[in-house]
Write a protein that holds these residues in place. Sequence first.
Motif, PDB file in Angstrom:
ATOM      1  N   GLN A 243      53.948 -24.910  47.805  1.00  0.00           N
ATOM      2  CA  GLN A 243      53.777 -26.272  47.304  1.00  0.00           C
ATOM      3  C   GLN A 243      55.158 -26.923  47.282  1.00  0.00           C
ATOM      4  N   VAL A 244      55.251 -28.156  47.804  1.00  0.00           N
ATOM      5  CA  VAL A 244      56.531 -28.863  47.845  1.00  0.00           C
ATOM      6  C   VAL A 244      56.344 -30.291  47.346  1.00  0.00           C
ATOM      7  N   PHE A 314      61.679 -22.721  33.209  1.00  0.00           N
ATOM      8  CA  PHE A 314      61.465 -22.644  34.648  1.00  0.00           C
ATOM      9  C   PHE A 314      60.745 -23.887  35.146  1.00  0.00           C
ATOM     10  N   PHE A 315      61.229 -24.454  36.242  1.00  0.00           N
ATOM     11  CA  PHE A 315      60.500 -25.490  36.958  1.00  0.00           C
ATOM     12  C   PHE A 315      60.953 -25.474  38.414  1.00  0.00           C
ATOM     13  N   ALA A 316      60.121 -26.000  39.291  1.00  0.00           N
ATOM     14  CA  ALA A 316      60.439 -25.973  40.715  1.00  0.00           C
ATOM     15  C   ALA A 316      59.692 -27.075  41.447  1.00  0.00           C
ATOM     16  N   SER A 317      60.367 -27.653  42.423  1.00  0.00           N
ATOM     17  CA  SER A 317      59.728 -28.617  43.318  1.00  0.00           C
ATOM     18  C   SER A 317      59.381 -27.984  44.652  1.00  0.00           C
ATOM     19  N   ARG A 318      59.977 -26.827  44.930  1.00  0.00           N
ATOM     20  CA  ARG A 318      59.671 -26.085  46.154  1.00  0.00           C
ATOM     21  C   ARG A 318      59.298 -24.662  45.767  1.00  0.00           C
ATOM     22  N   CYS A 319      58.044 -24.306  45.991  1.00  0.00           N
ATOM     23  CA  CYS A 319      57.532 -22.977  45.625  1.00  0.00           C
ATOM     24  C   CYS A 319      56.900 -22.332  46.852  1.00  0.00           C
TER      25      CYS A 319
END
Length: 411
Positions: A243-244, A314-319
């Motif tokens: 997911q991006v 934790f957080f992310a924009s690219r997984c």
Amino acid sequence: MLAILAAPSAPQHHVWDSSSPPQAIRVDDVPGVVTRKVVAFQCSKVNSGPLDHDASSKRTVAQAIARLLGCDFVDGVDQVPATPGQGSGEAWAEGARYLVPTQTLTTDEAQRWGITRPEHLFGGVVPHPFVATKVISHPLVEPLAPAPPGWSPAHGSRIRDAVLPGYSVFSAEDARAAAGRLLAGGSVRLKDPAGVGGLGQWVIQSLDDLESHLADWSDDQLARHGLVLERNLREVSTLSVGQVMVGDQVAAYVGTQGLTLNHVGHEVYGGSQLEVCRGGFDALLQERLQPNVRRAVEQALQFHQAALDCFPGFFASRCNYDIAQGLDDHGQMLSGVLEQSWRIGGASGAEAVALQAFAGDPSLRRVRASTTEVYADEVVPPPGAWVLYDGPDGHGRRLVKYARVELDVDA
């Protein structure tokens, strides 16, 4: 093929537009605050020069992200001034500095650069360095077994159905206990949690095999970095689920990785083939997926949600999650997440062309995107390809990397 939907006989290839972005992402106007966004590429490699093909291709993707966001691009976060104007008294608006790092950031690193939300970077932020490694892919051998500060016992419980049978250990004693349990069911794969691209992995058939590898690890190394032991599989296929998000564009995908031979005859990463839909993981689950593919997507989402819930900060924009599906030594089919990637990766060229296609056509729902890496002295990229890198590999021979996207994948 892992196609979400069948492709037409003559797909339309989208040509990457490097001249201007389809739309600019605005920062709210605040008096005395600069609203121009800057995208900075931050390579963590020491002495990474222009001939480093990995850094160079990722830098090209970062430049494309800047165009997609309608931003200026700078090479290195140190090139972004603390204030946007020389002695002007102006300040950066929150989110005006967008970072594309080559590694997952820790909370301390992110805060240093003003990164507080997934909208501020292409990648991810973790509260402790170990959270970005394979070591979180399994529980401890015992609830009170040694573990680093910040370890979450709940995470191991939450992901049991999403990973292969296995354990993470931080002492030689626990490694022996884990191996003893797992070897009763067949061969075991021992992993360095920080290994990349299949490096730092060994198949063990006995406790003696384990001891030969433990001799290479000091007690301090084990306590700080740990080891992973999990069920070894054969006849393996590996799926990538991801997911991006860049600006207001969000996409999710499932795909496969390919291998190729480099100039010295070694098998190396050869590219990724992705089936991409507009929206996040939930949208991907609404697609027509083969049963094994749906299982992989569900396991990736389970792992992803557990990390969000169990590791505060934790957080992310690219997984991106790699899921292995194969047979154990007794012929039982198993499926499980091998590792996570919360940073720019080999498939990010495909992610970028998919996001640009969605940004350019709001009615577009699905695309097929790919990256290809070719080690050959004579290479002609196909029509419509976006060349990420064309230059020498580590041995001075030609390597070409390119990405492309097919638009007509709706049946």
